[in-house]
Design an enzyme around this catalytic site. Structure first.
Site, PDB file in Angstrom:
ATOM      1  N   HIS A  71       0.594  71.072  62.216  1.00  0.00           N
ATOM      2  CA  HIS A  71      -0.288  70.721  61.096  1.00  0.00           C
ATOM      3  C   HIS A  71      -1.507  69.974  61.634  1.00  0.00           C
ATOM      4  O   HIS A  71      -1.408  69.201  62.570  1.00  0.00           O
ATOM      5  CB  HIS A  71       0.438  69.829  60.081  1.00  0.00           C
ATOM      6  N   ASP A  77       5.385  75.032  54.860  1.00  0.00           N
ATOM      7  CA  ASP A  77       5.716  76.464  54.756  1.00  0.00           C
ATOM      8  C   ASP A  77       7.030  76.837  55.423  1.00  0.00           C
ATOM      9  O   ASP A  77       7.473  77.978  55.307  1.00  0.00           O
ATOM     10  CB  ASP A  77       4.579  77.285  55.397  1.00  0.00           C
TER      11      ASP A  77
HETATM   12  C1  SDX Z   1      -0.755  74.850  55.598  1.00  0.00           C
HETATM   13  O1  SDX Z   1      -4.529  71.700  56.191  1.00  0.00           O
HETATM   14  C2  SDX Z   1      -3.550  71.655  55.310  1.00  0.00           C
HETATM   15  O2  SDX Z   1      -3.306  70.633  54.671  1.00  0.00           O
HETATM   16  C3  SDX Z   1      -2.782  72.947  55.141  1.00  0.00           C
HETATM   17  C4  SDX Z   1      -1.549  72.870  54.252  1.00  0.00           C
HETATM   18  C5  SDX Z   1      -1.902  72.591  52.808  1.00  0.00           C
HETATM   19  O3  SDX Z   1      -1.029  72.054  52.098  1.00  0.00           O
HETATM   20  O4  SDX Z   1      -3.003  73.022  52.376  1.00  0.00           O
HETATM   21  O5  SDX Z   1      -0.683  71.852  54.724  1.00  0.00           O
HETATM   22  C6  SDX Z   1      -0.790  74.211  54.251  1.00  0.00           C
HETATM   23  O6  SDX Z   1      -1.586  75.660  55.892  1.00  0.00           O
HETATM   24  C7  SDX Z   1       0.323  74.440  56.571  1.00  0.00           C
HETATM   25  C8  SDX Z   1       0.159  75.127  57.979  1.00  0.00           C
HETATM   26  C9  SDX Z   1       0.747  76.535  57.886  1.00  0.00           C
HETATM   27  N1  SDX Z   1       0.454  77.295  59.161  1.00  0.00           N
HETATM   28  C10 SDX Z   1       1.396  77.585  60.048  1.00  0.00           C
HETATM   29  O7  SDX Z   1       2.554  77.208  59.984  1.00  0.00           O
HETATM   30  C11 SDX Z   1       0.925  78.494  61.189  1.00  0.00           C
HETATM   31  C12 SDX Z   1       1.379  77.931  62.547  1.00  0.00           C
HETATM   32  N2  SDX Z   1       0.707  76.671  62.780  1.00  0.00           N
HETATM   33  C13 SDX Z   1      -0.507  76.693  63.548  1.00  0.00           C
HETATM   34  O8  SDX Z   1      -1.249  77.835  63.566  1.00  0.00           O
HETATM   35  C14 SDX Z   1      -1.244  75.358  63.623  1.00  0.00           C
HETATM   36  O9  SDX Z   1      -0.303  74.391  63.855  1.00  0.00           O
HETATM   37  C15 SDX Z   1      -2.103  74.947  62.431  1.00  0.00           C
HETATM   38  C16 SDX Z   1      -3.050  76.031  62.036  1.00  0.00           C
HETATM   39  C17 SDX Z   1      -1.253  74.568  61.261  1.00  0.00           C
HETATM   40  C18 SDX Z   1      -2.909  73.724  62.867  1.00  0.00           C
HETATM   41  O10 SDX Z   1      -3.726  74.125  63.888  1.00  0.00           O
HETATM   42  P1  SDX Z   1      -4.723  73.098  64.656  1.00  0.00           P
HETATM   43  O11 SDX Z   1      -4.673  71.761  64.026  1.00  0.00           O
HETATM   44  O12 SDX Z   1      -6.046  73.795  64.766  1.00  0.00           O
HETATM   45  O13 SDX Z   1      -4.031  72.926  66.048  1.00  0.00           O
HETATM   46  P2  SDX Z   1      -4.306  73.869  67.300  1.00  0.00           P
HETATM   47  O14 SDX Z   1      -4.275  75.313  66.876  1.00  0.00           O
HETATM   48  O15 SDX Z   1      -5.529  73.359  68.001  1.00  0.00           O
HETATM   49  O16 SDX Z   1      -2.998  73.593  68.203  1.00  0.00           O
HETATM   50  C19 SDX Z   1      -2.906  72.440  69.053  1.00  0.00           C
HETATM   51  C20 SDX Z   1      -1.946  72.868  70.166  1.00  0.00           C
HETATM   52  C21 SDX Z   1      -2.368  74.176  70.845  1.00  0.00           C
HETATM   53  O17 SDX Z   1      -1.803  74.158  72.144  1.00  0.00           O
HETATM   54  P3  SDX Z   1      -2.785  73.751  73.408  1.00  0.00           P
HETATM   55  O18 SDX Z   1      -3.964  74.704  73.352  1.00  0.00           O
HETATM   56  O19 SDX Z   1      -3.173  72.284  73.134  1.00  0.00           O
HETATM   57  O20 SDX Z   1      -1.921  73.914  74.625  1.00  0.00           O
HETATM   58  O21 SDX Z   1      -0.652  73.135  69.620  1.00  0.00           O
HETATM   59  C22 SDX Z   1      -0.341  74.516  69.796  1.00  0.00           C
HETATM   60  C23 SDX Z   1      -1.627  75.232  70.076  1.00  0.00           C
HETATM   61  O22 SDX Z   1      -1.406  76.413  70.855  1.00  0.00           O
HETATM   62  N3  SDX Z   1       0.259  74.967  68.530  1.00  0.00           N
HETATM   63  C24 SDX Z   1       1.323  75.760  68.422  1.00  0.00           C
HETATM   64  C25 SDX Z   1       1.583  75.860  67.050  1.00  0.00           C
HETATM   65  N4  SDX Z   1       0.673  75.146  66.366  1.00  0.00           N
HETATM   66  C26 SDX Z   1      -0.146  74.595  67.292  1.00  0.00           C
HETATM   67  N5  SDX Z   1       2.067  76.388  69.350  1.00  0.00           N
HETATM   68  C27 SDX Z   1       3.096  77.144  68.874  1.00  0.00           C
HETATM   69  N6  SDX Z   1       3.418  77.275  67.574  1.00  0.00           N
HETATM   70  C28 SDX Z   1       2.679  76.652  66.630  1.00  0.00           C
HETATM   71  N7  SDX Z   1       2.979  76.787  65.343  1.00  0.00           N
END
Ligand code: SDX
Length: 392
Positions: free
Chosen positions: A271, A328
């Site tokens: 998140h 989710d």
């Molecule tokens: C919602 O914003 C809100 O409030 C949203 C929400 C709402 O109520 O409106 O809460 C609802 O959208 C919840 C999130 C649902 N999405 C997912 O579950 C999809 C999987 N999660 C990710 O795609 C990610 O965690 C996000 C999109 C939720 C957040 O992404 P960020 O903040 O842009 O973080 P990032 O992509 O920069 O990741 C940071 C690191 C990265 O690794 P490095 O490059 O630092 O090595 O964490 C890793 C990412 O690769 N990472 C994950 C991961 N999420 C982040 N690795 C594996 N699995 C994951 N799920």
């Protein structure tokens, strides 16, 4: 470059507005709507009360709540021509695409809802949308199964009637059961607002051009559809089904999620704001056990989900990146237990988020916020002369 020296991709460190609606503390896992804790609201309030609270800022008294519900019921009829639009979609159409189209189409049938400047005009748009949206949701779902469409029963509660419109058959007590109503009430409350997330920011920026409420919400539905946002609840179930089909091999999926070459992410994890836990996920996880138990539903997917969470919370890759289950991760398991099709999960998220989107749109309009128009750092070509076709 218009004076811009740095950019902030994904607006990770950019505040877009002042708001009095929702408070989040990502470190402490705190979520409050208008100062009330999500834990209390999920336990003690119903969804319509929370919708009123988010939009107007106070919990309603009985007279206010009854008038709000009456105004919504009076505005729940959808123009018959909407059936023609619904008929035009192939059965394979994703419900989120259908819903964003039908929501935008409401503008065509409610032209008085476009130029809304007074609070009274805004109120009319709000009750029309809160009345018609659940109908569109139920019709979108039932159309795919070729089931008849209607308006349920106006003597039922707001959430009760949503279930009635969605699940008329096979047996009446199925939709009337308090279990389903309480479960849906709680889930919709937990999804109702979340400050300036992707889809809410979309609603605000579209609304900032003074496009009408329906057009702004239609844009928000499209933003929510993405698998990185609300679409994750459907992607979680597809991932868990994949793990189950793979003999429950969670380790393989954990490895994929950590492999930088592999675009796969552990859906339902991580998140932008919550860096310890998502308070909604905690409540939904408990509710999943309760609801499935009450419904007598044995779903091995729930155990796979719990196993995956346990492994991830012990895995340095996830712990270092502060990746925890988000809203989710468990919600789809409950929706499935309630008999809601997987491709409708994100629509249920939109149904819950609707009052939050409306509250944020209304706050932005009442505060007369300027049109949203960020700048950029230009990194393209410098000036160059035109070359005629024969010289290229
Ligand atoms: C919602 O914003 C809100 O409030 C949203 C929400 C709402 O109520 O409106 O809460 C609802 O959208 C919840 C999130 C649902 N999405 C997912 O579950 C999809 C999987 N999660 C990710 O795609 C990610 O965690 C996000 C999109 C939720 C957040 O992404 P960020 O903040 O842009 O973080 P990032 O992509 O920069 O990741 C940071 C690191 C990265 O690794 P490095 O490059 O630092 O090595 O964490 C890793 C990412 O690769 N990472 C994950 C991961 N999420 C982040 N690795 C594996 N699995 C994951 N799920």
């Amino acid at each position: 470059t218009g004076g811009v020296t740095t950019i902030d991709p994904g607006y990770k460190n950019t505040g877009s507005c002042e708001s009095a609606i929702t408070f989040l503390d990502g470190e402490k896992g705190i979520l409050r709507y208008r100062g009330y804790s999500i834990e209390e609201l999920a336990e003690k309030a119903d969804f319509l009360e929370v919708a009123f609270l988010l939009i107007f800022g106070e919990l309603p008294n009985k007279a206010q709540l009854d008038k709000f519900h009456d105004d919504i019921k009076k505005n729940s009829i959808v123009d018959e021509d909407v059936h023609k639009i619904l008929d035009a979609f192939p059965k394979s159409a994703h419900p989120m695409g259908v819903l964003s189209s039908l929501t935008s189409a409401l503008t065509a049938f409610n032209p008085s809802c476009v130029n809304v400047d007074s609070e009274e005009d805004m109120y009319q748009s709000v009750v029309r949308l809160l009345g018609k949206f659940p109908v569109l949701v139920a019709w979108t779902m039932r159309k795919k199964s070729g089931l008849p469409l209607d308006y349920g029963d106006k003597n039922l509660g707001y959430v009760e009637n949503i279930l009635k419109m969605m699940f008329k058959e096979p047996n009446e007590e199925y939709t009337q059961s308090k279990i389903l109503v309480n479960a849906l009430d709680k889930l919709l409350i937990l999804h109702a607002d979340h400050e300036q997330n992707c889809s809410t920011s979309t609603v605000r920026i579209v609304g900032s051009s003074h496009a009408g409420l329906f057009a702004s919400i239609s844009a928000g539905i499209s933003a929510l559809w993405g698998p990185l946002h609300g679409g994750a609840n459907q992607a979680v179930l597809e991932m868990l089904e994949g793990i189950k089909a793979d003999g429950g091999d969670t380790k393989k999926y954990m490895a994929k999620a950590k492999d930088k070459e592999d675009p796969f992410r552990l859906m339902g994890f991580g998140h932008r704001v919550y860096k310890n836990f998502d308070p909604r996920a905690k409540i939904i996880k408990v509710a999943a056990d309760e609801v499935l138990g009450d419904l007598g539903v044995e779903d091995p997917i729930l155990d796979i989900a719990k196993g995956l969470e346990k492994e991830a919370l012990e895995d340095p890759y996830f712990v270092d990146r502060k990746l925890y289950p988000n809203v989710d991760f468990y919600s789809g398991i409950i929706y499935r237990g309630m008999g809601i099709p997987t491709d409708m999960f994100t629509v249920m998220f939109a149904l819950g988020r609707l009052p939050g989107w409306i509250a944020q749109w209304r706050e932005m309009r009442l505060k007369k916020e300027p049109i949203g128009r960020p700048r950029q750092l230009y990194v393209g070509e410098t000036l160059r002369g035109f070359k005629p076709l024969e010289e290229r």
